[in-house]
Design an enzyme around this catalytic site. Structure first.
Site, PDB file in Angstrom:
ATOM      1  N   THR A  74      32.043  90.511  50.617  1.00  0.00           N
ATOM      2  CA  THR A  74      32.146  91.914  50.203  1.00  0.00           C
ATOM      3  C   THR A  74      33.527  92.131  49.608  1.00  0.00           C
ATOM      4  OG1 THR A  74      32.475  94.186  51.020  1.00  0.00           O
ATOM      5  CG2 THR A  74      32.640  92.463  52.659  1.00  0.00           C
ATOM      6  N   ILE A  75      33.622  92.989  48.602  1.00  0.00           N
ATOM      7  CA  ILE A  75      34.953  93.248  48.015  1.00  0.00           C
ATOM      8  C   ILE A  75      35.829  94.051  48.972  1.00  0.00           C
ATOM      9  CG2 ILE A  75      34.108  93.189  45.632  1.00  0.00           C
ATOM     10  CD1 ILE A  75      34.558  96.322  45.645  1.00  0.00           C
ATOM     11  N   ASP A  76      35.226  94.670  50.009  1.00  0.00           N
ATOM     12  CA  ASP A  76      35.980  95.613  50.848  1.00  0.00           C
ATOM     13  C   ASP A  76      36.971  94.947  51.808  1.00  0.00           C
ATOM     14  OD1 ASP A  76      34.439  97.540  49.639  1.00  0.00           O
ATOM     15  OD2 ASP A  76      32.965  97.612  51.261  1.00  0.00           O
ATOM     16  N   ASP A 114      29.362  93.843  57.151  1.00  0.00           N
ATOM     17  CA  ASP A 114      28.922  94.199  58.508  1.00  0.00           C
ATOM     18  C   ASP A 114      27.441  94.541  58.596  1.00  0.00           C
ATOM     19  OD1 ASP A 114      31.205  93.711  59.790  1.00  0.00           O
ATOM     20  OD2 ASP A 114      31.769  95.800  60.143  1.00  0.00           O
ATOM     21  N   GLN A 155      34.927  97.282  39.631  1.00  0.00           N
ATOM     22  CA  GLN A 155      35.681  96.466  40.598  1.00  0.00           C
ATOM     23  C   GLN A 155      34.810  95.369  41.218  1.00  0.00           C
ATOM     24  OE1 GLN A 155      38.253  99.394  43.201  1.00  0.00           O
ATOM     25  NE2 GLN A 155      36.572 100.524  42.267  1.00  0.00           N
ATOM     26  N   ARG A 172      23.606  73.102  47.922  1.00  0.00           N
ATOM     27  CA  ARG A 172      23.990  71.696  47.697  1.00  0.00           C
ATOM     28  C   ARG A 172      24.267  70.974  49.013  1.00  0.00           C
ATOM     29  NH1 ARG A 172      25.492  71.382  41.808  1.00  0.00           N
ATOM     30  NH2 ARG A 172      26.442  69.355  42.162  1.00  0.00           N
ATOM     31  N   HIS A 201      56.164 107.182  34.004  1.00  0.00           N
ATOM     32  CA  HIS A 201      54.823 107.338  34.557  1.00  0.00           C
ATOM     33  C   HIS A 201      54.908 107.261  36.071  1.00  0.00           C
ATOM     34  CE1 HIS A 201      54.389 103.248  36.018  1.00  0.00           C
ATOM     35  NE2 HIS A 201      54.983 102.851  34.904  1.00  0.00           N
ATOM     36  N   ARG A 203      52.646 110.371  31.905  1.00  0.00           N
ATOM     37  CA  ARG A 203      51.668 110.982  32.814  1.00  0.00           C
ATOM     38  C   ARG A 203      51.732 110.360  34.197  1.00  0.00           C
ATOM     39  NH1 ARG A 203      46.700 110.764  28.526  1.00  0.00           N
ATOM     40  NH2 ARG A 203      46.987 112.854  27.681  1.00  0.00           N
ATOM     41  N   MET A 211      37.916 101.152  45.456  1.00  0.00           N
ATOM     42  CA  MET A 211      36.833 101.047  46.455  1.00  0.00           C
ATOM     43  C   MET A 211      37.336 100.512  47.793  1.00  0.00           C
ATOM     44  SD  MET A 211      33.342  99.840  44.610  1.00  0.00           S
ATOM     45  CE  MET A 211      32.193 101.094  44.052  1.00  0.00           C
ATOM     46  N   GLY A 212      36.414 100.278  48.706  1.00  0.00           N
ATOM     47  CA  GLY A 212      36.762  99.743  50.028  1.00  0.00           C
ATOM     48  C   GLY A 212      35.901 100.352  51.124  1.00  0.00           C
ATOM     49  N   ARG A 213      35.010 101.252  50.732  1.00  0.00           N
ATOM     50  CA  ARG A 213      34.194 102.008  51.692  1.00  0.00           C
ATOM     51  C   ARG A 213      35.105 102.745  52.666  1.00  0.00           C
ATOM     52  NH1 ARG A 213      28.766 101.760  52.526  1.00  0.00           N
ATOM     53  NH2 ARG A 213      28.615  99.847  51.382  1.00  0.00           N
ATOM     54  N   GLY A 246      26.496  95.489  49.152  1.00  0.00           N
ATOM     55  CA  GLY A 246      27.103  95.515  47.813  1.00  0.00           C
ATOM     56  C   GLY A 246      27.381  94.090  47.352  1.00  0.00           C
ATOM     57  N   ARG A 293      20.026  97.316  49.574  1.00  0.00           N
ATOM     58  CA  ARG A 293      20.359  97.912  50.872  1.00  0.00           C
ATOM     59  C   ARG A 293      19.028  98.353  51.486  1.00  0.00           C
ATOM     60  NH1 ARG A 293      25.925  98.277  50.720  1.00  0.00           N
ATOM     61  NH2 ARG A 293      26.882  98.890  48.759  1.00  0.00           N
ATOM     62  N   ASP A 331      36.412  94.171  54.819  1.00  0.00           N
ATOM     63  CA  ASP A 331      36.321  94.940  56.067  1.00  0.00           C
ATOM     64  C   ASP A 331      35.544  94.206  57.164  1.00  0.00           C
ATOM     65  OD1 ASP A 331      33.864  95.062  54.865  1.00  0.00           O
ATOM     66  OD2 ASP A 331      33.603  97.216  55.092  1.00  0.00           O
TER      67      ASP A 331
HETATM   68  O1  F6P Z   1      30.628  97.515  49.959  1.00  0.00           O
HETATM   69  C1  F6P Z   1      30.996  97.375  48.629  1.00  0.00           C
HETATM   70  C2  F6P Z   1      31.071  98.712  47.961  1.00  0.00           C
HETATM   71  O2  F6P Z   1      31.408  98.501  46.610  1.00  0.00           O
HETATM   72  C3  F6P Z   1      32.010  99.732  48.595  1.00  0.00           C
HETATM   73  O3  F6P Z   1      33.346  99.518  48.233  1.00  0.00           O
HETATM   74  C4  F6P Z   1      31.437 101.015  48.080  1.00  0.00           C
HETATM   75  O4  F6P Z   1      31.748 102.103  48.938  1.00  0.00           O
HETATM   76  C5  F6P Z   1      29.950 100.753  48.077  1.00  0.00           C
HETATM   77  O5  F6P Z   1      29.800  99.348  48.012  1.00  0.00           O
HETATM   78  C6  F6P Z   1      29.195 101.378  46.934  1.00  0.00           C
HETATM   79  O6  F6P Z   1      27.864 100.959  47.043  1.00  0.00           O
HETATM   80  P1  F6P Z   1      26.738 101.276  45.981  1.00  0.00           P
HETATM   81  O7  F6P Z   1      27.081 100.512  44.729  1.00  0.00           O
HETATM   82  O8  F6P Z   1      25.477 100.806  46.610  1.00  0.00           O
HETATM   83  O9  F6P Z   1      26.783 102.755  45.762  1.00  0.00           O
END
Ligand code: F6P
Length: 322
Positions: free
Chosen positions: A126-128, A104, A252, A26, A216, A163, A170-172, A12, A73, A130
């Site tokens: 990665t944004i996760d 990973d 995100q 550079r 809220h 509400r 996200m975060g896998r 991702g 991927r 992890d």
């Molecule tokens: O690994 C980054 C991530 O955005 C995860 O948070 C998410 O589960 C996954 O990629 C989604 O991947 P894709 O955009 O390939 O469906």
């Protein structure tokens, strides 16, 4: 001697990947190396989509979101036959060292190539957040800021209509985006891998807030844990709070990287180039990262065996503040 270095981004995309690509190019040129980029991650490597670049390639990219060398991927990269095709391309282009920026999955690809004897260096992107071998990954802080901006906006409308909002982040399979945003947004409830909450506890708390006429309620939930639409329906039924589910999704991942990510990318990218140039055998397959605010590096084999920090202190803070 290392003369030619190639860079790819994989998995991702994450804000700050371009900043990392920039500093690698550079720094590599500064040390007199020939620099190459690989388009579309491991897919481009297998297909030989490899191009030499000059300093001009790095102009005006530090602030750009996404990855200008694109990402993909490629699950087939776990097959040795596919890895050998990539290796052949690297030999054909006379590349001496490959830098992979990603999570990973990217590291596993680099480990495979280094087991085949090719020098590889990993940078966590990665944004996760992890990647166990780095306390922060490039892109995490920007994604966190984006989540906070979104939740601030949702709060405005949520308060106007009294509400409850159930917000999936996200975060896998990693709960850091939920835990960090739960604290930063003072969420009423945060549900993540490191902080599970029983539904009855959740309902009780929301019923109490409803009785107190709270304007809220924000419930943040890590993705892949539960169905937020179904949870929203159950909350509405059990607590009387009108409830909406919001899945923040891929917004995100977009946007200009924040200063923290640009600086992190610059520090890690420059370390990655140093690692490419250290020609001792143990530098075949290393990754860099951050530990206690310092740039560190590990053997890739060791990095992939590390346990992720469960952020106990932050999880404790969630309990204290909720
Ligand atoms: O690994 C980054 C991530 O955005 C995860 O948070 C998410 O589960 C996954 O990629 C989604 O991947 P894709 O955009 O390939 O469906």
């Amino acid at each position: 001697m290392v003369r030619k270095i190639a860079i790819l981004t994989s998995g991702g995309d994450a804000p700050g990947m371009n900043a990392a690509v920039r500093v690698c190019i550079r720094a590599g040129l500064y040390y007199g190396k020939e620099m190459f980029v690989v388009y579309d991650g491991y897919k481009g490597l297998v297909d030989g989509d490899i191009h030499q670049v000059t300093k001009d390639f790095t102009a005006d990219i530090i602030n750009r979101g996404g990855t200008i060398i694109r990402s993909a991927r490629l699950p087939e990269f776990s097959e040795e036959e596919v890895q050998k095709k990539a290796l052949q391309q690297l030999h054909d282009y006379e590349i001496d060292c490959l830098i992979g920026i990603g999570g990973d999955g990217t590291y596993k690809g680099l480990r495979a190539l280094s087991r085949l004897g090719f020098r590889c260096i990993g940078i966590p992107g990665t944004i996760d957040n992890d990647v166990a071998s780095s306390e922060y990954t490039i892109g995490f802080m920007t994604a966190l800021n984006t989540i906070c901006e979104c939740i601030d906006k949702i709060k405005d409308t949520s308060s106007s209509h009294q509400r409850c909002s159930v917000i999936e982040v996200m975060g896998r399979h990693c709960g850091d985006l939920a835990i960090f945003s739960g604290i930063a947004e003072a969420a009423e409830i945060t549900i993540s891998y490191d902080h599970q909450v029983e539904e009855e506890v959740l309902f009780r708390k929301l019923r109490r807030l409803k009785t107190m006429k709270k304007n809220h309620a924000i419930v943040i939930v890590s993705e892949n844990l539960l169905d937020v639409n179904e949870l929203a329906k159950r909350i509405e039924k059990e607590t009387g709070f009108e409830t909406k589910a919001e899945v923040l999704g891929r917004l995100q991942r977009g946007g200009s990287p924040c200063a923290f990510d640009r600086i992190l990318a610059s520090r890690l990218g420059s370390r990655a180039i140093e690692l490419c140039l250290e020609e001792t055998p143990e530098t075949t397959g290393r990754v860099c990262g951050m530990h206690n605010g310092k740039v560190v590096d590990y053997a890739i084999e060791e990095a992939l065996e590390m346990e992720r920090d469960p952020h106990k202190e932050l999880v404790g803070l969630i309990d204290l503040l909720q």
